[in-house]
Design a protein around this motif. Structure first.
Motif, short mmCIF file in Angstrom:
data_model
loop_
_atom_site.label_atom_id
_atom_site.label_comp_id
_atom_site.label_asym_id
_atom_site.label_seq_id
_atom_site.Cartn_x
_atom_site.Cartn_y
_atom_site.Cartn_z
N UNK A 28 0.84 -1.19 0.00
CA UNK A 28 0.00 0.00 0.00
C UNK A 28 0.87 1.24 0.00
N UNK A 29 0.26 2.37 -0.30
CA UNK A 29 0.97 3.63 -0.21
C UNK A 29 1.15 4.06 1.23
N UNK A 30 1.89 5.14 1.41
CA UNK A 30 2.11 5.66 2.75
C UNK A 30 0.89 6.47 3.20
N UNK A 33 4.90 -0.85 8.57
CA UNK A 33 6.19 -0.19 8.40
C UNK A 33 5.99 1.30 8.64
N UNK A 35 7.50 5.24 8.81
CA UNK A 35 8.53 6.13 8.28
C UNK A 35 8.47 7.49 8.96
N UNK A 50 14.76 5.24 6.91
CA UNK A 50 14.78 3.92 6.28
C UNK A 50 13.62 3.04 6.72
N UNK A 105 4.42 14.42 -7.06
CA UNK A 105 5.71 13.78 -6.83
C UNK A 105 5.66 12.32 -7.29
N UNK A 124 7.92 8.86 -6.41
CA UNK A 124 8.94 8.23 -5.59
C UNK A 124 9.09 6.78 -6.05
N UNK A 160 10.30 3.11 -4.24
CA UNK A 160 10.64 2.41 -3.01
C UNK A 160 11.19 1.06 -3.39
N UNK A 178 11.07 -2.56 -0.21
CA UNK A 178 10.14 -2.29 0.87
C UNK A 178 10.64 -1.34 1.94
N UNK A 179 11.61 -0.55 1.62
CA UNK A 179 12.17 0.35 2.64
C UNK A 179 12.21 1.79 2.19
N UNK A 184 12.46 5.49 0.60
CA UNK A 184 11.85 6.15 -0.54
C UNK A 184 12.84 7.09 -1.19
N UNK A 225 8.60 -0.37 -6.22
CA UNK A 225 7.24 0.09 -5.91
C UNK A 225 7.24 1.59 -6.15
N UNK A 241 5.49 5.21 -6.14
CA UNK A 241 4.46 5.94 -5.41
C UNK A 241 4.34 7.36 -5.94
N UNK A 267 0.58 13.55 0.46
CA UNK A 267 -0.35 12.44 0.56
C UNK A 267 -0.09 11.50 -0.61
N UNK A 268 -0.07 10.22 -0.29
CA UNK A 268 0.40 9.23 -1.25
C UNK A 268 -0.74 8.43 -1.87
N UNK A 269 -0.50 8.01 -3.10
CA UNK A 269 -1.40 7.11 -3.77
C UNK A 269 -1.13 5.67 -3.36
N UNK A 270 -1.89 4.72 -3.92
CA UNK A 270 -1.77 3.32 -3.52
C UNK A 270 -0.53 2.62 -4.07
N UNK A 271 0.12 3.21 -5.07
CA UNK A 271 1.36 2.65 -5.58
C UNK A 271 1.17 1.70 -6.75
N UNK A 274 3.35 -1.61 -8.32
CA UNK A 274 4.51 -2.51 -8.18
C UNK A 274 4.95 -2.93 -9.57
#
Lengths: 111, 117
Positions: A42-44, A88, A90, A103, B34, B36, B38, B41-42, B44, B88, B90, B107-111, B113
């Motif tokens: 999922x997104x943040x 997770x 951040x 990280x 923006x 980004x 990832x 999984x860590x 950005x 991933x 974003x 504010x972020x979208x669902x991404x 992969x």
């Protein structure tokens, strides 16, 4: 230069216990500090932020964070952890177009 | 209220193929946008940001490009994908946390992969 550090890759806590996810920052001037949470694939999601004012910031889902200027820290806290808090997390610092992320810390809440 | 969409949700592409990922925002006008990436999984990495139509700032020189053909649309592209482009992706927009906020929260979208094989 701006940066944030999350010293713990993994935090485990028992359900119902208080949780803390640590973040320290290195910022010139007044810091803008943020916490986000990410569930798998999922997104943040934005939790809370500190810009100015009260050092204790309250956010979504019962989370709060304490800004400590002398220790350059912005730790995320919750009085009673839920299994659904496992995700997770951040920490981030910066302005509109230069947000620097840590990280990440993986929080596992054990039933 | 504002929402942000990304598609596709997942994508598997061969090395050397082109790429187009789309991001759209609803409920706001002229947002900062923006892209980004990832990895693993860590952390950005900010790839591009845009403050308006046709205005793109690149943060990291690489195999990717971005475009903003419309006010609320942001596209990430590549002519030839590399294995290292897997990750991933974003999209985010800059907005306000509440009515009293000055509008400095991303504010972020669902991404999306992306797997490059």
């Amino acid at each position: 230069a701006q940066s944030v550090a999350q010293p713990e890759d993994q935090v485990n806590v028992a359900e119902g216990n208080p949780l803390t996810v640590k973040c320290t920052y290195s910022v010139s001037g007044n810091p803008y500090l943020f916490w986000y949470v990410q569930y798998p694939n999922r997104g943040l999601q934005f939790l809370l932020k500190y810009i100015t004012g009260d050092n204790l910031v309250k956010g979504s889902y019962g989370f709060e964070a304490e800004f400590n200027k002398s220790q350059t820290s912005f730790h995320l806290k919750k009085p009673s952890a839920l299994v659904s808090d496992s995700a997770l997390y951040f920490c981030a610092s910066g302005g509109a177009n230069n947000l620097f992320f840590g990280t990440g810390t993986r929080l596992t809440v054990i039933p | 209220s504002q929402t942000i969409h990304q598609w596709p949700a997942t994508l598997v592409q061969p090395v050397g193929s082109p790429l187009s990922l789309e991001c759209t925002v609803e409920g706001t006008s002229n947002p900062n946008l923006y892209w980004y990436r990832q990895a693993a999984g860590r952390g950005l990495q900010l790839l591009f940001y845009s403050v308006g139509i046709g205005q793109i700032s690149s943060e990291v020189p690489q195999n990717l490009s971005a475009s903003r053909p419309q006010d609320r649309q942001f596209i990430l592209s590549s002519k030839k994908l590399l294995l290292s482009d897997s990750g991933f992706y974003l999209c985010a927009w800059l907005g306000a946390a509440d009515t009293k906020d000055i509008g400095d929260t991303q504010y972020f979208g669902p991404g999306t992969r992306l797997t490059v094989l």
